[in-house]
Design an enzyme around this catalytic site. Structure first.
Site, PDB file in Angstrom:
ATOM      1  CE1 TYR A 153      -3.126  -2.926   0.319  1.00 52.14           C
ATOM      2  CE2 TYR A 153      -3.366  -2.516   2.655  1.00 52.14           C
ATOM      3  CZ  TYR A 153      -3.687  -3.249   1.537  1.00 52.14           C
ATOM      4  OH  TYR A 153      -4.572  -4.292   1.636  1.00 52.14           O
ATOM      5  CB  SER A 207     -13.986  -5.659  -0.649  1.00 53.71           C
ATOM      6  OG  SER A 207     -12.883  -5.034  -1.234  1.00 53.71           O
ATOM      7  CB  THR A 238     -22.340   3.160  -0.977  1.00 50.48           C
ATOM      8  OG1 THR A 238     -21.741   3.542  -2.230  1.00 50.48           O
ATOM      9  CG2 THR A 238     -21.260   2.656  -0.025  1.00 50.48           C
ATOM     10  N   GLY A 239     -24.295   2.115  -3.487  1.00 53.70           N
ATOM     11  CA  GLY A 239     -25.163   2.588  -4.561  1.00 53.70           C
ATOM     12  C   GLY A 239     -24.615   3.779  -5.310  1.00 53.70           C
ATOM     13  CE  LYS A 240     -18.150   5.054  -3.819  1.00 56.78           C
ATOM     14  NZ  LYS A 240     -17.163   5.699  -2.916  1.00 56.78           N
TER      15      LYS A 240
END
Length: 346
Positions: free
Chosen positions: A53, A234, A242-244
């Site tokens: 990362y 995840s 979230t639907g974004k």
């Protein structure tokens, strides 16, 4: 905050783990500090990171997340209050991790190098859980639907545990974990440990969400019976739950918009199922993120749910999700949807 036993160890970790892979790319050091301060103030004293990362992986930012966490630990002087999980890369053609440059493998030399450099970046003497980020053998992973045997490419499970045992004896790491692993792989590590008196793996970090329940039933059985608890990553399906991203939406600063790395959650049935889960959350009067996270938190094989955020408001909402009352009606409803189209995003 609920705390759960980590495998067969004496460590108790919170049901929520703070994922940090955005630190150093989407989040600055200051923002990372703010998230860690807020998480700890709310009982989340378990942070997950990796030598890989920040995400997406590239030479310019490799190790930046561990560096930010290390600077925070030094500034706050609270290492003894935090459980740190980090990871060593599995088999990969990425060659910017080692010196001299070479493709990543889980060998003694490379583990030694990775542990040493993670400790330096984290500014600590030890890592609580040291995980193999993905298997060192060639298998389908990260969304693959198929498997092709490569019998000549299997890793030496016993040798890997011997190397980990060396670092445990030195005090560099406390426990060993796996990530993105299969039932067969987990049991090979378990059996190698039992047969040779080597460290047992205590955790497995795999993807798990409403649209990816492939951990069930086989890995779930292993997790419970062998005390190799799931650290679920995840749980929001990289934000899709979230639907974004519905109906082609691409928020300006969202990960998918910035990096186009969401193919695992863009399979043919994915949007339809996400739409149904978002609608189901609305029926129950909870946020779509809340439904998705609380679902994960209520699984019997779950040790900790890894949440990640780029904005404080997201982190605040994620933490609130764990206060939702999970009902039998919710359980039945998500299972009905799951049976209608199992695991669209493995």
């Amino acid at each position: 905050m609920i705390y759960k036993q980590l495998g067969n160890t004496d460590i108790k970790v919170p049901l929520i783990c703070l994922g940090t892979m955005t630190f150093g790319e989407q989040n600055t050091e200051q923002q990372g500090f703010e998230q860690m301060d807020y998480a700890l103030a709310n009982g989340v004293n378990f942070f997950d990171t990796a030598e890989l990362y920040s995400i997406p992986p590239k030479p310019e930012t490799q190790g930046s997340t561990e560096t930010i966490i290390g600077n925070w630990l030094k500034a706050r002087g609270n290492r003894d209050k935090i459980t740190i999980a980090s990871k060593v890369c599995g088999r990969s053609q990425m060659n910017w991790f080692r010196d001299p440059k070479q493709p990543c493998r889980v060998t003694e030399t490379q583990i030694d190098y990775a542990v040493e450099h993670s400790l330096k970046r984290l500014q600590t003497d030890y890592i609580d859980i040291y995980q193999i980020h993905w298997p060192d053998r060639l298998i389908g992973n990260f969304g693959s639907f198929t498997y092709a045997p490569n019998a000549d490419e299997y890793e030496d499970f016993e040798k890997i545990l011997e190397v980990m045992a060396k670092h445990i004896k030195k005090g560099n790491i406390r426990h060993v974990g796996l990530s993105n692993e299969t039932p067969w792989g987990v049991m090979k590590f378990v059996n190698a440990a039992q047969k040779n008196g080597l460290p047992r793996v205590v955790s497995i970090q795999n993807a798990y969400s409403l649209v990816n329940r492939t951990f069930e039933p086989y890995l779930a059985e292993v997790a419970i019976e062998e005390k190799v608890g799931l650290l679920a990553y995840s749980p929001l399906a990289q934000g899709f739950l979230t639907g974004k991203y519905l109906n082609g939406a691409r928020p300006a600063d969202a990960r998918l918009t910035l990096f186009d790395r969401g193919q695992r959650y863009q399979t043919p049935a994915a949007e339809d199922m996400v739409t149904k889960y978002v609608a189901l959350a609305k029926e129950f009067g909870v946020t779509s993120a809340g439904l998705a996270l609380k679902f994960c938190a209520t699984r019997p094989f779950m040790t900790s749910v890894i949440i990640g955020a780029t904005k404080m408001v997201q982190l605040e909402e994620d933490l609130k999700a764990f206060d939702i009352d999970w009902t039998e009606e919710m359980e039945n409803a998500v299972n009905d949807l799951h049976r209608s189209c199992p695991n669209p995003c493995p």
